[in-house]
Design a protein around this motif. Structure first.
Motif, short mmCIF file in Angstrom:
data_model
loop_
_atom_site.label_atom_id
_atom_site.label_comp_id
_atom_site.label_asym_id
_atom_site.label_seq_id
_atom_site.Cartn_x
_atom_site.Cartn_y
_atom_site.Cartn_z
N THR A 115 33.30 19.88 19.53
CA THR A 115 33.40 19.85 18.08
C THR A 115 32.23 20.60 17.45
OG1 THR A 115 34.46 17.69 18.19
CG2 THR A 115 33.58 18.37 16.06
N ILE A 116 32.55 21.49 16.52
CA ILE A 116 31.52 22.29 15.85
C ILE A 116 30.95 21.48 14.69
CG2 ILE A 116 31.02 24.44 14.65
CD1 ILE A 116 33.39 25.69 16.08
N LEU A 117 29.63 21.28 14.68
CA LEU A 117 28.98 20.51 13.62
C LEU A 117 28.20 21.39 12.66
CD1 LEU A 117 27.65 17.49 15.72
CD2 LEU A 117 29.74 17.62 14.37
N SER A 118 28.04 22.67 12.98
CA SER A 118 27.27 23.57 12.13
C SER A 118 28.19 24.30 11.16
CB SER A 118 26.51 24.59 12.99
OG SER A 118 26.02 25.66 12.19
N LEU A 119 27.89 24.18 9.87
CA LEU A 119 28.70 24.87 8.86
C LEU A 119 28.62 26.39 9.04
CD1 LEU A 119 28.28 23.11 5.38
CD2 LEU A 119 30.40 23.82 6.50
N LYS A 120 27.44 26.88 9.41
CA LYS A 120 27.27 28.32 9.56
C LYS A 120 28.14 28.84 10.71
CE LYS A 120 23.69 31.88 9.80
NZ LYS A 120 22.23 32.14 9.87
N LEU A 121 28.17 28.07 11.81
CA LEU A 121 28.99 28.48 12.95
C LEU A 121 30.48 28.41 12.61
CD1 LEU A 121 29.27 29.35 15.86
CD2 LEU A 121 29.04 26.95 16.56
N VAL A 122 30.88 27.35 11.89
CA VAL A 122 32.29 27.25 11.48
C VAL A 122 32.68 28.44 10.62
CG1 VAL A 122 33.90 25.94 10.05
CG2 VAL A 122 32.46 24.75 11.67
N LYS A 123 31.80 28.81 9.67
CA LYS A 123 32.10 29.93 8.79
C LYS A 123 32.22 31.24 9.58
CE LYS A 123 30.61 32.21 4.54
NZ LYS A 123 30.89 33.55 5.06
N ARG A 124 31.29 31.43 10.56
CA ARG A 124 31.36 32.66 11.35
C ARG A 124 32.66 32.73 12.14
NH1 ARG A 124 30.44 34.07 16.47
NH2 ARG A 124 29.47 32.10 17.10
N LYS A 125 33.02 31.63 12.78
CA LYS A 125 34.25 31.63 13.58
C LYS A 125 35.47 31.76 12.68
CE LYS A 125 34.50 29.05 17.28
NZ LYS A 125 34.27 30.04 18.32
N LEU A 126 35.40 31.16 11.49
CA LEU A 126 36.51 31.28 10.54
C LEU A 126 36.66 32.73 10.09
CD1 LEU A 126 38.60 29.48 9.14
CD2 LEU A 126 36.98 29.15 7.28
N THR B 212 36.01 21.84 5.70
CA THR B 212 36.16 20.89 4.59
C THR B 212 35.52 19.55 4.94
OG1 THR B 212 38.23 21.96 3.92
CG2 THR B 212 37.83 19.73 3.10
N ARG B 213 35.75 19.08 6.17
CA ARG B 213 35.16 17.81 6.60
C ARG B 213 33.64 17.88 6.60
NH1 ARG B 213 39.76 17.65 10.13
NH2 ARG B 213 38.60 18.78 11.75
N LEU B 214 33.10 19.01 7.09
CA LEU B 214 31.65 19.14 7.15
C LEU B 214 31.03 19.21 5.76
CD1 LEU B 214 31.20 21.67 10.11
CD2 LEU B 214 30.62 19.25 10.09
N ILE B 215 31.70 19.91 4.83
CA ILE B 215 31.19 19.99 3.45
C ILE B 215 31.18 18.60 2.82
CG2 ILE B 215 31.72 20.86 1.13
CD1 ILE B 215 32.75 23.43 2.48
N ALA C 87 27.87 16.37 1.79
CA ALA C 87 27.66 15.80 0.45
C ALA C 87 27.37 14.30 0.54
CB ALA C 87 28.89 16.05 -0.42
N ILE C 88 28.13 13.61 1.41
CA ILE C 88 27.91 12.16 1.57
C ILE C 88 26.53 11.90 2.16
CG2 ILE C 88 28.69 10.11 2.82
CD1 ILE C 88 31.54 11.22 2.61
#
Length: 647
Positions: free
Chosen positions: A433-444, A199-202, A206-207
């Motif tokens: 800290t994970i900064l990549s959305l793709k990596l966060v999604k994979r781990k999620l 959520t923070r990364l999204i 956007a910002i």
């Protein structure tokens, strides 16, 4: 307070709020303060005000310790009252709420549950409207138009339902047996942390994207101003033209050569001659092999049955066994075909001459790129030198532009790097800290899979994911459909409103984008903002009043008439805070289009306004110590303060 002490009643002919209410308030009467207090009363945000801001709302010279502002609404026909109380001595704010649902007076701000999503600062901007918000609707880099669509059409409900589905799944998977309860708790904690980071990364993306878009536009404007300034001064005009020409040529060369170089660098054989040498050697060695195809097996079968081997030696029993054993190691037809294709590709891609080799072309390209980069750097240095020359000569305006641009470019680099990190396609986890959305999604996804497997809820996980996908797709499709519908409706109304000055909205994408132009006048922006918001308010499932500060200020009289005719059909209640100069065209059109139009005039009671009290009507007049309020159409139309220096 800074606004007069009086009650403004918007009740119309039938004892219900008037369809159109115009409150005429001369400049200095407290119109801005009234709207500020109205927003604060409706949202409950005054408790966060600073002491200085609270004390500024007391009228200069006054000694009262408290001030109160009260607004009463009708929500589904039932009254709801918010009272804002400012303690000027303690510099604090408090609220009281009166509503049937609450059983009486509550000493706090408390909204009905069905109103909470509407009584927010962001949503109030949609129906307590001013020129600044109209400007933001057309400002690239903002998301005001998209926010208006989401708020008015309640697209956030789809997100709420989607989150509820996720919450239900989480609750269903939290009831593990004794052996899995601790593991589930840890996995759920990891899941929540990853979801929060996503959520923070999204939000951060956007910002950053918004900042990059807006910053790029602003940087281009500043660069244009700087270039025009340097190019207009005789001392730097000639050098500036040459440097600009050289920079353009260098930029074109860098772009062209970079593409060619990157294409070559994707091929290993262009990077170093050794690759070519080894590939040619591999091809020659493959040519020396005599590899049988589909007949290999039959060939060896016939060979072991002969009296002699093909080499001339006797075919003994031991030799036959060895040949049969080793025959399996030879290539079959498929492997042979692959090798033949490999040999063909080596011949085709590896140049027979060094002059025509990809490595030679890459070396030449790198030299050309270095030369173009040098020319680019020299041209930029020349432009910077010319700017510094003018700045050293005392050009303060140019110096301010240059400083702003330098700061802006630093910020742009930071936001671009943030976007690069968030959009990084690498799925490698380096820790931290994970900064990549793709990596966060994979781990999620991995954590969700483990939770589902551990809780034996794989099927439920699939259904949950399917529902969330449906909601996300529905929101995307709905937003696109609403955008298209609003675009059509807005342009149709603009053809009427701005018939003498054609203006169209090309697309709605976060903000409103005008067709064939990047800017617009204040009157055009307000007209477009009106038209868009009225179209949006008209299609929502809820009715809201439209409260507008200076509704016809910068708009010409012809456009005023057209907007005035449209307003009563597009909102159930219109409240306009006006001044006398806005009457021509606008007021008459509003009155003609509405069967219930309320005319109110309010001014302060001062020595300068005594003449305004000489011809007050016999009815509809309310006076307090600080103000006079007149409910009368004729007085409204004749009211004029243009010859009064200060009211």
């Amino acid at each position: 307070m800074r606004c007069p002490d009086i009650t403004i009643d918007l009740t119309g002919k039938n004892g219900t709020p008037a369809r159109v209410a115009l409150v005429q308030m001369p400049n200095g009467t407290g119109k801005t303060t009234t709207l500020e207090l109205l927003r604060a009363a409706l949202t409950g945000t005054a408790v966060n005000w600073t002491p200085a801001r609270i004390r500024e709302l007391r009228r200069p010279g006054a000694t009262n310790e408290t001030g109160k502002f009260r607004v009463t609404l009708l929500v589904n026909g039932k009254p709801l009252t918010f009272e804002l109380i400012l303690d000027f001595k303690a510099a604090s704010a408090s609220y009281r709420t009166t509503a049937p649902h609450s059983g009486g007076v509550k000493n706090r701000w408390e909204s009905p549950a069905n109103m909470l999503q509407f009584l927010t600062p962001a949503f109030l901007e949609l129906f307590i409207f001013d020129g600044e918000f109209a400007d933001n609707l057309l400002t690239q880099g903002t998301q005001r138009a998209d926010e208006a669509i989401g708020a008015l059409c309640q697209l956030d409900l789809l997100s709420i339902v989607s989150n509820t589905v996720e919450l239900q799944w989480k609750q269903a998977t939290s009831q593990g047996g004794p052996k899995s309860a601790n593991a589930l708790e840890k996995l759920n904690a990891t899941h929540d942390a990853l979801l929060a980071q996503q959520t923070r990364l999204i939000r951060a993306r956007a910002i950053a994207a918004s900042k990059v878009e807006a910053g790029t536009v602003e940087a281009a404007k500043l660069e244009k101003k700087i270039a025009e300034k340097i190019g207009s001064v005789e001392a730097t005009k000639l050098q500036h033209g040459e440097a600009q020409f050289n920079l353009q040529n260098a930029d074109n060369a860098v772009n062209t050569i970079s593409g060619s170089v990157m294409g070559l660098m994707r091929m290993p054989l262009a990077v170093h001659p050794k690759f070519c040498e080894q590939l040619v050697l591999l091809r020659d060695n493959l040519d020396n092999l005599r590899l049988p195809e589909t007949s290999s097996a039959q060939f060896f079968d016939d060979l072991v049955k002969d009296v002699e081997c093909i080499c001339g030696r006797p075919m003994t029993e031991a030799a036959a066994k060895e040949i049969t054993k080793r025959a399996m190691g030879y290539l079959d037809y498929d492997e042979s075909a692959t090798i033949n294709a490999l040999k063909s590709d080596i011949t085709r891609f590896v140049s027979p001459t060094e002059e025509d080799s990809r490595h030679t072309r890459l070396e030449a390209g790198l030299k050309e790129l270095a030369a173009a980069k040098r020319q680019q750097k020299e041209a930029k240095q020349t432009l910077d030198f010319l700017a510094k020359k003018l700045i050293d000569a005392g050009d303060a305006e140019l110096e301010a532009w240059k400083a702003t641009l330098d700061s802006l470019l630093i910020d742009l680099d930071r936001y671009k790097q943030a976007l690069h990190d968030i959009d990084d396609s690498s799925e490698e986890d380096t820790g931290g800290t994970i900064l990549s959305l793709k990596l966060v999604k994979r781990k999620l996804d991995e954590v969700k899979g483990k939770i589902a497997e551990l809780s034996k809820t794989v099927e439920l996980r699939k259904k949950t994911d399917a529902l969330r996908t449906i909601f996300e797709s529905a929101e995307l499709l709905a937003r696109d459909a609403i955008r298209a519908d609003l675009l059509r409706a807005t342009n149709e109304r603009l053809e009427v409103v701005l018939s003498n000055d054609p203006l169209r909205v090309e697309r709605i994408d976060k903000s409103l984008h005008l067709a064939n132009q990047t800017g617009a006048s204040a009157g055009q922006k307000l007209s477009v903002g009106y038209t868009f918001l009225m179209s949006a308010l008209n299609r929502g499932n809820n009715d809201f009043p439209l409260i507008v500060d200076s509704p016809a200020g910068p708009i010409d009289e012809g456009v005023r008439r057209k907007i005035g005719r449209l307003i009563p059909d597009l909102c159930t209640q219109f409240v306009g805070f006006t001044i006398n100069t806005e009457r021509p065209g606008f007021v008459q059109a509003l009155e003609k289009a509405s069967d219930d139009c309320l005319f109110l005039t309010m001014f302060r009671r001062t020595d300068g306004t005594k003449r305004l009290e000489e011809n007050l009507p016999t009815q509809g007049v309310v006076q307090t110590e600080s103000a006079t309020l007149v409910k009368d159409r004729d007085y409204f139309m004749q009211f004029d303060v243009t010859d009064v220096e200060e009211i």
